[in-house]
Design an enzyme around this catalytic site. Structure first.
Site, PDB file in Angstrom:
ATOM      1  N   TYR A 193     -29.109 -32.146  -3.514  1.00 20.49           N
ATOM      2  CA  TYR A 193     -27.879 -32.011  -4.308  1.00 20.49           C
ATOM      3  C   TYR A 193     -27.481 -30.534  -4.379  1.00 20.49           C
ATOM      4  CZ  TYR A 193     -25.008 -31.066  -8.330  1.00 20.49           C
ATOM      5  OH  TYR A 193     -24.027 -30.555  -9.135  1.00 20.49           O
TER       6      TYR A 193
ATOM      7  N   SER B  43     -19.649 -24.749 -16.006  1.00 18.50           N
ATOM      8  CA  SER B  43     -18.950 -25.863 -15.352  1.00 18.50           C
ATOM      9  C   SER B  43     -18.501 -26.894 -16.385  1.00 18.50           C
ATOM     10  CB  SER B  43     -19.897 -26.529 -14.345  1.00 18.50           C
ATOM     11  OG  SER B  43     -19.347 -27.752 -13.900  1.00 18.50           O
TER      12      SER B  43
ATOM     13  N   GLN C 243     -15.154 -23.235 -16.666  1.00 19.13           N
ATOM     14  CA  GLN C 243     -14.547 -23.764 -15.430  1.00 19.13           C
ATOM     15  C   GLN C 243     -13.893 -25.100 -15.743  1.00 19.13           C
ATOM     16  OE1 GLN C 243     -16.289 -26.526 -13.429  1.00 19.13           O
ATOM     17  NE2 GLN C 243     -14.315 -26.710 -12.384  1.00 19.13           N
TER      18      GLN C 243
ATOM     19  N   TYR D 172     -12.109 -28.689 -14.686  1.00 24.95           N
ATOM     20  CA  TYR D 172     -11.552 -29.853 -14.015  1.00 24.95           C
ATOM     21  C   TYR D 172     -10.846 -30.594 -15.145  1.00 24.95           C
ATOM     22  CZ  TYR D 172     -15.008 -29.366 -10.173  1.00 24.95           C
ATOM     23  OH  TYR D 172     -15.767 -28.936  -9.124  1.00 24.95           O
TER      24      TYR D 172
ATOM     25  N   ARG E 167     -20.777 -35.639   0.777  1.00 27.76           N
ATOM     26  CA  ARG E 167     -22.082 -34.959   0.879  1.00 27.76           C
ATOM     27  C   ARG E 167     -23.111 -35.984   1.333  1.00 27.76           C
ATOM     28  NH1 ARG E 167     -20.582 -32.247  -4.793  1.00 27.76           N
ATOM     29  NH2 ARG E 167     -18.603 -31.425  -4.038  1.00 27.76           N
TER      30      ARG E 167
ATOM     31  N   LYS F 134      -9.671 -20.971  -8.839  1.00 28.20           N
ATOM     32  CA  LYS F 134     -10.869 -20.975  -7.967  1.00 28.20           C
ATOM     33  C   LYS F 134     -10.678 -21.983  -6.832  1.00 28.20           C
ATOM     34  CE  LYS F 134     -15.908 -21.640  -8.192  1.00 28.20           C
ATOM     35  NZ  LYS F 134     -16.202 -22.906  -7.515  1.00 28.20           N
TER      36      LYS F 134
ATOM     37  N   HIS G 128     -15.867 -23.758  -2.097  1.00 31.41           N
ATOM     38  CA  HIS G 128     -16.752 -24.605  -2.901  1.00 31.41           C
ATOM     39  C   HIS G 128     -18.112 -24.779  -2.206  1.00 31.41           C
ATOM     40  CE1 HIS G 128     -16.174 -27.532  -6.418  1.00 31.41           C
ATOM     41  NE2 HIS G 128     -17.456 -27.603  -6.137  1.00 31.41           N
TER      42      HIS G 128
HETATM   43  C1  LIG Z   1     -24.984 -27.745  -6.791  1.00 30.05           C
HETATM   44  C2  LIG Z   1     -23.622 -27.135  -6.915  1.00 30.05           C
HETATM   45  C3  LIG Z   1     -22.782 -27.561  -7.935  1.00 30.05           C
HETATM   46  C4  LIG Z   1     -21.517 -26.977  -8.074  1.00 30.05           C
HETATM   47  N1  LIG Z   1     -20.712 -27.367  -9.113  1.00 30.05           N
HETATM   48  C5  LIG Z   1     -19.498 -26.787  -9.266  1.00 30.05           C
HETATM   49  C6  LIG Z   1     -18.675 -27.139 -10.362  1.00 30.05           C
HETATM   50  O1  LIG Z   1     -19.041 -27.945 -11.208  1.00 30.05           O
HETATM   51  N2  LIG Z   1     -17.460 -26.549 -10.443  1.00 30.05           N
HETATM   52  C7  LIG Z   1     -17.011 -25.625  -9.529  1.00 30.05           C
HETATM   53  O2  LIG Z   1     -15.907 -25.118  -9.651  1.00 30.05           O
HETATM   54  N3  LIG Z   1     -17.802 -25.253  -8.493  1.00 30.05           N
HETATM   55  C8  LIG Z   1     -19.021 -25.807  -8.350  1.00 30.05           C
HETATM   56  N4  LIG Z   1     -19.825 -25.436  -7.310  1.00 30.05           N
HETATM   57  C9  LIG Z   1     -19.389 -24.329  -6.417  1.00 30.05           C
HETATM   58  C10 LIG Z   1     -19.883 -22.994  -6.963  1.00 30.05           C
HETATM   59  O3  LIG Z   1     -19.260 -22.669  -8.166  1.00 30.05           O
HETATM   60  C11 LIG Z   1     -19.628 -21.850  -5.970  1.00 30.05           C
HETATM   61  O4  LIG Z   1     -18.284 -21.883  -5.585  1.00 30.05           O
HETATM   62  C12 LIG Z   1     -20.520 -21.945  -4.747  1.00 30.05           C
HETATM   63  O5  LIG Z   1     -21.810 -22.363  -5.095  1.00 30.05           O
HETATM   64  C13 LIG Z   1     -20.595 -20.617  -4.026  1.00 30.05           C
HETATM   65  O6  LIG Z   1     -21.325 -20.723  -2.839  1.00 30.05           O
HETATM   66  P1  LIG Z   1     -22.874 -20.315  -2.746  1.00 30.05           P
HETATM   67  O7  LIG Z   1     -23.634 -21.402  -3.401  1.00 30.05           O
HETATM   68  O8  LIG Z   1     -23.110 -20.224  -1.299  1.00 30.05           O
HETATM   69  O9  LIG Z   1     -23.014 -18.992  -3.478  1.00 30.05           O
HETATM   70  C14 LIG Z   1     -21.090 -25.992  -7.161  1.00 30.05           C
HETATM   71  C15 LIG Z   1     -21.950 -25.567  -6.132  1.00 30.05           C
HETATM   72  C16 LIG Z   1     -23.205 -26.124  -6.010  1.00 30.05           C
HETATM   73  C17 LIG Z   1     -24.115 -25.627  -4.923  1.00 30.05           C
END
Ligand SMILES: Cc1cc2nc3c(=O)[nH]c(=O)nc-3n(C[C@H](O)[C@H](O)[C@H](O)COP(=O)(O)O)c2cc1C
Length: 389
Positions: free
Chosen positions: A30, A111, A131, A133, A168, A256, A280
Protein backbone atom coordinates in the site's frame (compact mmCIF):
# COMPACT_ATOMS: atom_id res chain seq x y z
CA UNK A 1 16.93 5.03 18.97
CA UNK A 2 19.80 2.53 18.88
CA UNK A 3 18.12 0.10 16.47
CA UNK A 4 17.96 2.75 13.79
CA UNK A 5 21.35 4.28 14.30
CA UNK A 6 24.05 4.39 11.67
CA UNK A 7 25.60 2.16 10.25
CA UNK A 8 22.46 0.01 10.13
CA UNK A 9 20.26 2.70 8.68
CA UNK A 10 22.30 5.12 6.64
CA UNK A 11 19.81 6.12 3.98
CA UNK A 12 16.12 6.07 3.09
CA UNK A 13 16.55 2.82 1.14
CA UNK A 14 17.59 1.16 4.44
CA UNK A 15 14.40 2.43 6.09
CA UNK A 16 12.40 1.08 3.17
CA UNK A 17 14.05 -2.32 3.59
CA UNK A 18 13.23 -2.26 7.30
CA UNK A 19 9.62 -1.32 6.58
CA UNK A 20 9.37 -4.22 4.12
CA UNK A 21 10.60 -6.58 6.84
CA UNK A 22 8.29 -5.30 9.56
CA UNK A 23 5.03 -4.84 7.63
CA UNK A 24 2.79 -7.48 6.07
CA UNK A 25 2.90 -7.35 2.27
CA UNK A 26 -0.51 -5.72 2.03
CA UNK A 27 0.51 -2.77 4.21
CA UNK A 28 4.00 -2.44 2.71
CA UNK A 29 2.68 -2.56 -0.85
CA UNK A 30 0.00 0.00 0.00
CA UNK A 31 2.83 2.36 0.93
CA UNK A 32 5.40 1.37 -1.67
CA UNK A 33 3.17 0.67 -4.66
CA UNK A 34 1.81 2.88 -7.40
CA UNK A 35 -0.56 2.69 -10.35
CA UNK A 36 -0.51 0.04 -13.09
CA UNK A 37 3.04 -0.61 -14.37
CA UNK A 38 4.43 1.98 -11.93
CA UNK A 39 6.23 3.67 -14.82
CA UNK A 40 5.54 7.12 -13.43
CA UNK A 41 6.59 6.16 -9.91
CA UNK A 42 9.91 4.87 -11.24
CA UNK A 43 10.39 7.97 -13.39
CA UNK A 44 9.83 10.21 -10.36
CA UNK A 45 13.06 8.75 -8.97
CA UNK A 46 14.93 8.23 -12.26
CA UNK A 47 14.45 11.87 -13.29
CA UNK A 48 16.74 13.02 -10.48
CA UNK A 49 19.68 11.17 -12.01
CA UNK A 50 19.30 13.25 -15.18
CA UNK A 51 19.96 16.45 -13.26
CA UNK A 52 23.68 16.99 -12.78
CA UNK A 53 25.25 19.26 -10.17
CA UNK A 54 27.74 21.98 -11.14
CA UNK A 55 29.39 22.92 -7.81
CA UNK A 56 31.18 26.12 -6.93
CA UNK A 57 34.41 24.99 -5.26
CA UNK A 58 36.66 26.50 -2.61
CA UNK A 59 33.83 28.42 -0.91
CA UNK A 60 33.46 28.52 2.89
CA UNK A 61 29.96 27.38 3.80
CA UNK A 62 27.87 26.92 6.89
CA UNK A 63 24.50 26.18 5.28
CA UNK A 64 21.37 27.73 6.69
CA UNK A 65 18.36 25.63 5.65
CA UNK A 66 15.70 28.05 6.87
CA UNK A 67 13.06 29.43 4.55
CA UNK A 68 9.60 30.98 4.62
CA UNK A 69 6.62 29.49 2.84
CA UNK A 70 2.95 30.54 2.87
CA UNK A 71 3.67 32.97 5.67
CA UNK A 72 5.24 30.30 7.86
CA UNK A 73 8.90 30.15 8.94
CA UNK A 74 10.38 26.73 8.30
CA UNK A 75 13.74 25.51 9.60
CA UNK A 76 14.19 23.36 6.48
CA UNK A 77 12.94 23.80 2.91
CA UNK A 78 10.63 20.80 2.96
CA UNK A 79 7.39 19.70 4.60
CA UNK A 80 5.91 16.27 5.25
CA UNK A 81 3.28 15.37 2.67
CA UNK A 82 -0.15 13.93 3.42
CA UNK A 83 -0.14 10.13 3.63
CA UNK A 84 -3.59 8.55 3.87
CA UNK A 85 -4.08 5.62 6.25
CA UNK A 86 -0.84 6.43 8.08
CA UNK A 87 -2.31 4.74 11.12
CA UNK A 88 -2.22 1.43 9.26
CA UNK A 89 1.55 1.79 8.94
CA UNK A 90 1.93 2.48 12.66
CA UNK A 91 -0.63 3.27 15.38
CA UNK A 92 1.06 6.62 16.01
CA UNK A 93 0.55 7.46 12.31
CA UNK A 94 -0.19 11.14 11.84
CA UNK A 95 0.97 11.95 15.36
CA UNK A 96 4.42 10.56 14.54
CA UNK A 97 4.49 12.53 11.27
CA UNK A 98 3.39 15.81 12.79
CA UNK A 99 5.64 15.34 15.83
CA UNK A 100 8.68 14.49 13.72
CA UNK A 101 8.09 17.57 11.57
CA UNK A 102 7.79 19.74 14.70
CA UNK A 103 11.06 18.38 16.09
CA UNK A 104 12.90 19.67 13.01
CA UNK A 105 10.92 22.91 12.84
CA UNK A 106 8.86 22.25 9.75
CA UNK A 107 5.29 21.72 8.63
CA UNK A 108 3.10 18.64 8.39
CA UNK A 109 0.16 18.20 6.03
CA UNK A 110 -2.66 16.11 7.47
CA UNK A 111 -4.52 13.95 4.93
CA UNK A 112 -8.31 13.97 4.83
CA UNK A 113 -7.93 10.18 5.05
CA UNK A 114 -6.42 10.33 8.50
CA UNK A 115 -6.92 8.19 11.56
CA UNK A 116 -6.07 10.74 14.27
CA UNK A 117 -8.24 13.81 14.83
CA UNK A 118 -7.22 17.29 13.74
CA UNK A 119 -7.07 18.32 17.40
CA UNK A 120 -4.50 15.71 18.47
CA UNK A 121 -2.35 16.31 15.41
CA UNK A 122 -2.33 20.04 16.13
CA UNK A 123 -1.06 19.31 19.65
CA UNK A 124 2.08 17.84 18.06
CA UNK A 125 2.93 20.74 15.78
CA UNK A 126 1.83 24.33 15.32
CA UNK A 127 2.85 24.35 11.63
CA UNK A 128 0.10 22.08 10.39
CA UNK A 129 -1.87 22.18 7.16
CA UNK A 130 -4.95 20.21 6.10
CA UNK A 131 -5.17 18.30 2.81
CA UNK A 132 -8.58 18.41 1.21
CA UNK A 133 -10.65 15.86 -0.66
CA UNK A 134 -14.32 16.81 -0.68
CA UNK A 135 -15.03 13.56 1.11
CA UNK A 136 -18.43 13.29 2.72
CA UNK A 137 -19.58 16.33 0.70
CA UNK A 138 -19.36 20.05 1.36
CA UNK A 139 -21.08 19.91 4.76
CA UNK A 140 -18.53 17.43 6.13
CA UNK A 141 -15.76 19.50 4.57
CA UNK A 142 -17.10 22.67 6.19
CA UNK A 143 -17.04 20.95 9.58
CA UNK A 144 -13.41 19.99 9.09
CA UNK A 145 -12.53 23.54 7.96
CA UNK A 146 -14.19 25.04 11.05
CA UNK A 147 -12.23 22.73 13.34
CA UNK A 148 -8.96 23.34 11.48
CA UNK A 149 -9.48 27.11 11.54
CA UNK A 150 -10.27 27.19 15.26
CA UNK A 151 -7.14 25.13 15.93
CA UNK A 152 -4.90 27.47 13.93
CA UNK A 153 -4.13 25.27 10.93
CA UNK A 154 -2.00 27.34 8.58
CA UNK A 155 -3.62 26.51 5.26
CA UNK A 156 -5.16 23.97 2.92
CA UNK A 157 -3.60 21.70 0.33
CA UNK A 158 -6.36 20.87 -2.14
CA UNK A 159 -5.59 17.72 -4.10
CA UNK A 160 -6.89 17.87 -7.69
CA UNK A 161 -5.46 14.68 -9.21
CA UNK A 162 -7.87 12.14 -7.74
CA UNK A 163 -10.92 12.03 -10.02
CA UNK A 164 -10.93 8.32 -9.24
CA UNK A 165 -8.48 6.16 -7.31
CA UNK A 166 -5.61 4.98 -9.54
CA UNK A 167 -5.34 1.31 -10.44
CA UNK A 168 -2.90 0.12 -7.80
CA UNK A 169 -2.47 -3.45 -8.85
CA UNK A 170 -0.47 -4.53 -5.82
CA UNK A 171 -3.41 -3.56 -3.59
CA UNK A 172 -5.79 -5.63 -5.68
CA UNK A 173 -3.49 -8.64 -5.62
CA UNK A 174 -3.00 -8.37 -1.86
CA UNK A 175 -6.72 -8.15 -1.21
CA UNK A 176 -6.74 -4.67 0.30
CA UNK A 177 -10.47 -4.44 -0.50
CA UNK A 178 -11.43 -7.67 1.29
CA UNK A 179 -9.02 -6.90 4.14
CA UNK A 180 -10.79 -3.59 4.78
CA UNK A 181 -14.24 -5.20 4.59
CA UNK A 182 -16.17 -5.84 7.79
CA UNK A 183 -16.95 -9.47 6.94
CA UNK A 184 -14.39 -12.08 7.99
CA UNK A 185 -14.94 -14.62 5.21
CA UNK A 186 -13.43 -12.63 2.30
CA UNK A 187 -10.38 -11.87 4.45
CA UNK A 188 -9.44 -15.48 5.19
CA UNK A 189 -7.34 -16.02 2.05
CA UNK A 190 -5.08 -13.11 2.95
CA UNK A 191 -4.70 -13.73 6.66
CA UNK A 192 -1.78 -16.22 6.67
CA UNK A 193 0.59 -13.60 5.25
CA UNK A 194 -0.53 -11.06 7.82
CA UNK A 195 -0.09 -13.61 10.63
CA UNK A 196 3.59 -13.80 9.69
CA UNK A 197 3.95 -10.32 11.20
CA UNK A 198 2.58 -10.82 14.71
CA UNK A 199 4.13 -7.65 16.10
CA UNK A 200 2.48 -5.47 13.47
CA UNK A 201 -0.78 -7.39 13.85
CA UNK A 202 -0.81 -7.07 17.65
CA UNK A 203 -0.17 -3.32 17.42
CA UNK A 204 -2.84 -2.91 14.75
CA UNK A 205 -5.46 -4.87 16.71
CA UNK A 206 -4.62 -3.15 20.01
CA UNK A 207 -5.09 0.13 18.16
CA UNK A 208 -8.60 -1.01 17.27
CA UNK A 209 -7.98 -1.97 13.64
CA UNK A 210 -8.89 0.37 10.83
CA UNK A 211 -10.36 3.50 12.46
CA UNK A 212 -13.33 5.48 11.21
CA UNK A 213 -12.13 8.80 9.79
CA UNK A 214 -12.34 11.36 12.60
CA UNK A 215 -11.82 14.26 10.21
CA UNK A 216 -14.64 13.37 7.85
CA UNK A 217 -17.74 13.78 9.97
CA UNK A 218 -20.93 13.33 7.98
CA UNK A 219 -24.50 13.71 9.25
CA UNK A 220 -24.30 10.11 10.44
CA UNK A 221 -20.93 10.48 12.19
CA UNK A 222 -17.31 9.78 11.19
CA UNK A 223 -16.90 8.07 7.81
CA UNK A 224 -16.11 4.37 8.13
CA UNK A 225 -12.80 3.21 6.60
CA UNK A 226 -14.74 0.67 4.55
CA UNK A 227 -16.72 3.49 2.90
CA UNK A 228 -13.70 5.52 1.85
CA UNK A 229 -13.42 4.07 -1.68
CA UNK A 230 -17.01 5.01 -2.51
CA UNK A 231 -16.72 8.40 -0.83
CA UNK A 232 -13.54 9.16 -2.77
CA UNK A 233 -15.38 8.76 -6.06
CA UNK A 234 -17.54 11.75 -5.14
CA UNK A 235 -14.75 13.71 -3.50
CA UNK A 236 -12.97 14.99 -6.58
CA UNK A 237 -12.19 18.69 -6.50
CA UNK A 238 -12.84 20.67 -9.69
CA UNK A 239 -12.06 24.33 -10.39
CA UNK A 240 -15.68 25.26 -9.53
CA UNK A 241 -15.23 23.68 -6.11
CA UNK A 242 -12.14 25.73 -5.62
CA UNK A 243 -14.16 28.93 -5.69
CA UNK A 244 -16.32 27.46 -2.93
CA UNK A 245 -13.24 26.41 -0.97
CA UNK A 246 -11.78 29.91 -1.21
CA UNK A 247 -15.00 31.29 0.24
CA UNK A 248 -15.24 28.64 2.95
CA UNK A 249 -11.60 28.94 4.07
CA UNK A 250 -10.07 32.22 5.06
CA UNK A 251 -6.34 31.53 4.65
CA UNK A 252 -3.73 30.15 2.27
CA UNK A 253 -4.91 27.59 -0.29
CA UNK A 254 -2.43 25.46 -2.23
CA UNK A 255 -3.36 23.32 -5.25
CA UNK A 256 -1.71 19.89 -5.09
CA UNK A 257 -1.34 17.82 -8.25
CA UNK A 258 -0.31 20.30 -10.94
CA UNK A 259 1.57 18.63 -13.82
CA UNK A 260 1.71 21.27 -16.52
CA UNK A 261 2.04 25.01 -17.15
CA UNK A 262 -1.63 25.41 -18.18
CA UNK A 263 -2.97 24.13 -14.87
CA UNK A 264 -0.30 26.11 -13.05
CA UNK A 265 -1.51 29.30 -14.74
CA UNK A 266 -5.13 28.37 -14.03
CA UNK A 267 -4.25 27.89 -10.35
CA UNK A 268 -2.69 31.36 -10.31
CA UNK A 269 -5.79 32.80 -11.99
CA UNK A 270 -7.95 31.13 -9.35
CA UNK A 271 -5.90 32.87 -6.68
CA UNK A 272 -3.93 29.90 -5.36
CA UNK A 273 -1.28 30.84 -2.84
CA UNK A 274 0.80 27.91 -3.98
CA UNK A 275 0.91 24.87 -6.22
CA UNK A 276 2.38 21.44 -5.63
CA UNK A 277 3.99 20.00 -8.76
CA UNK A 278 3.02 16.40 -8.17
CA UNK A 279 1.73 13.24 -9.80
CA UNK A 280 0.64 11.77 -6.47
CA UNK A 281 3.72 9.53 -6.23
CA UNK A 282 2.70 7.86 -9.50
CA UNK A 283 -0.36 6.40 -7.77
CA UNK A 284 -2.93 8.01 -10.04
CA UNK A 285 -2.38 8.31 -13.82
CA UNK A 286 0.43 5.96 -14.80
CA UNK A 287 2.33 7.18 -17.85
CA UNK A 288 2.66 10.82 -16.89
CA UNK A 289 6.20 12.13 -16.60
CA UNK A 290 8.26 12.04 -13.45
CA UNK A 291 7.24 15.25 -11.73
CA UNK A 292 10.75 16.75 -11.84
CA UNK A 293 10.59 16.76 -15.65
CA UNK A 294 7.64 19.17 -15.75
CA UNK A 295 9.08 21.52 -13.13
CA UNK A 296 11.14 23.73 -15.52
CA UNK A 297 8.18 24.56 -17.79
CA UNK A 298 5.99 25.35 -14.78
CA UNK A 299 8.69 27.50 -13.19
CA UNK A 300 9.05 29.48 -16.43
CA UNK A 301 5.35 30.33 -16.38
CA UNK A 302 4.50 31.00 -12.74
CA UNK A 303 7.70 31.65 -10.75
CA UNK A 304 7.10 34.63 -8.47
CA UNK A 305 3.32 34.55 -9.02
CA UNK A 306 2.64 31.77 -6.55
CA UNK A 307 4.69 29.46 -4.29
CA UNK A 308 6.01 26.46 -6.21
CA UNK A 309 6.32 23.33 -4.13
CA UNK A 310 7.89 20.23 -5.64
CA UNK A 311 6.83 16.68 -4.75
CA UNK A 312 7.63 13.17 -5.94
CA UNK A 313 10.54 10.78 -5.72
CA UNK A 314 12.64 12.56 -3.11
CA UNK A 315 14.80 9.97 -1.37
CA UNK A 316 17.89 12.04 -0.58
CA UNK A 317 18.62 15.54 0.63
CA UNK A 318 20.44 16.11 -2.65
CA UNK A 319 17.12 15.61 -4.46
CA UNK A 320 15.67 18.49 -2.45
CA UNK A 321 18.66 20.65 -3.46
CA UNK A 322 18.12 19.78 -7.15
CA UNK A 323 14.42 20.68 -7.11
CA UNK A 324 15.15 24.01 -5.41
CA UNK A 325 17.98 24.79 -7.83
CA UNK A 326 15.45 24.21 -10.61
CA UNK A 327 13.09 26.82 -9.18
CA UNK A 328 10.97 25.17 -6.50
CA UNK A 329 10.46 27.28 -3.37
CA UNK A 330 10.22 24.18 -1.20
CA UNK A 331 9.54 20.43 -1.43
CA UNK A 332 7.28 17.81 0.07
CA UNK A 333 8.61 14.43 1.13
CA UNK A 334 6.24 11.48 1.21
CA UNK A 335 7.47 7.92 1.30
CA UNK A 336 10.87 9.03 2.58
CA UNK A 337 9.39 9.72 6.03
CA UNK A 338 6.57 7.18 5.75
CA UNK A 339 9.06 4.30 5.36
CA UNK A 340 10.56 5.46 8.64
CA UNK A 341 7.14 5.61 10.27
CA UNK A 342 6.34 2.09 9.07
CA UNK A 343 9.71 0.79 10.28
CA UNK A 344 9.68 2.30 13.76
CA UNK A 345 7.00 4.92 14.44
CA UNK A 346 8.33 8.21 15.83
CA UNK A 347 11.94 7.00 15.95
CA UNK A 348 11.74 6.00 12.30
CA UNK A 349 10.31 9.36 11.23
CA UNK A 350 13.04 11.12 13.21
CA UNK A 351 15.75 9.02 11.58
CA UNK A 352 14.37 9.68 8.08
CA UNK A 353 14.32 13.42 8.66
CA UNK A 354 17.77 13.38 10.25
CA UNK A 355 19.13 11.61 7.15
CA UNK A 356 17.49 14.09 4.75
CA UNK A 357 18.79 17.08 6.69
CA UNK A 358 22.33 15.73 6.95
CA UNK A 359 22.26 14.96 3.20
CA UNK A 360 20.99 18.42 2.34
CA UNK A 361 23.57 20.21 4.49
CA UNK A 362 26.39 18.13 3.07
CA UNK A 363 25.15 18.70 -0.50
CA UNK A 364 24.95 22.46 0.06
CA UNK A 365 28.49 22.50 1.48
CA UNK A 366 29.80 20.54 -1.49
CA UNK A 367 27.88 22.79 -3.88
CA UNK A 368 29.13 25.97 -2.25
CA UNK A 369 25.64 27.21 -1.31
CA UNK A 370 25.11 28.94 2.03
CA UNK A 371 21.38 29.50 1.94
CA UNK A 372 18.28 28.08 0.29
CA UNK A 373 18.22 31.20 -1.94
CA UNK A 374 21.71 30.37 -3.16
CA UNK A 375 20.45 27.08 -4.55
CA UNK A 376 20.18 28.57 -8.02
CA UNK A 377 19.75 27.25 -11.59
CA UNK A 378 23.45 27.75 -12.38
CA UNK A 379 24.27 24.90 -9.95
CA UNK A 380 22.53 22.26 -12.08
CA UNK A 381 22.58 21.02 -15.63
CA UNK A 382 19.67 19.10 -17.17
CA UNK A 383 20.71 16.26 -19.44
CA UNK A 384 19.39 16.51 -23.02
CA UNK A 385 15.84 15.22 -23.38
CA UNK A 386 15.09 15.75 -19.70
CA UNK A 387 12.32 18.32 -19.95
CA UNK A 388 8.66 17.66 -20.63
CA UNK A 389 6.95 20.91 -21.66
C1 LIG B 1 0.72 5.60 0.93
C2 LIG B 1 0.45 6.95 0.36
C3 LIG B 1 -0.73 7.61 0.70
C4 LIG B 1 -0.98 8.89 0.18
N1 LIG B 1 -2.12 9.55 0.56
C5 LIG B 1 -2.35 10.80 0.08
C6 LIG B 1 -3.49 11.52 0.51
O1 LIG B 1 -4.28 11.05 1.32
N2 LIG B 1 -3.69 12.74 -0.03
C7 LIG B 1 -2.83 13.32 -0.93
O2 LIG B 1 -3.04 14.43 -1.38
N3 LIG B 1 -1.71 12.65 -1.32
C8 LIG B 1 -1.46 11.42 -0.83
N4 LIG B 1 -0.33 10.75 -1.21
C9 LIG B 1 0.67 11.44 -2.07
C10 LIG B 1 1.69 12.17 -1.21
O3 LIG B 1 1.11 13.23 -0.52
C11 LIG B 1 2.85 12.72 -2.05
O4 LIG B 1 2.32 13.46 -3.11
C12 LIG B 1 3.74 11.62 -2.58
O5 LIG B 1 3.92 10.61 -1.63
C13 LIG B 1 5.09 12.17 -3.00
O6 LIG B 1 5.88 11.18 -3.59
P1 LIG B 1 7.00 10.37 -2.78
O7 LIG B 1 6.28 9.39 -1.94
O8 LIG B 1 7.80 9.75 -3.84
O9 LIG B 1 7.75 11.40 -1.95
C14 LIG B 1 -0.06 9.48 -0.70
C15 LIG B 1 1.13 8.81 -1.04
C16 LIG B 1 1.39 7.56 -0.52
C17 LIG B 1 2.68 6.88 -0.86
Amino acid sequence: MPRLASPHVINIADLRALARKRLPNAAFDYLDGAAEDEVTAKDNIAAFSEVVFKPRQAVMTNPDLATRLLGVDLAVPFLLSPIGYSRMLHPRGELAGAGGAARIGTGYILSTISGHPLERVREQNDKVFFQVYLMGGREATKRAFARAKALGYKGLFVTIDTAVAGMRERDHRNGMGPLMARALLPKLRYLPEIMRHPRWLARFLLDGGMPALPNVVTDTGPLQATDVGRALENAHVCWEDLKWIREAWDGPVVIKGVMGPEDALRAVDEGADGIVVSNHAGRQLDGVAGSLRVLPAIVEKVKGKTSIIFDGGIRRGGDIAKAICMGADACLVGRAYAYGMAAAGDAGVDRALEILIADLKRTMKLLGANTVKELSPDLVHLKPGFRVD
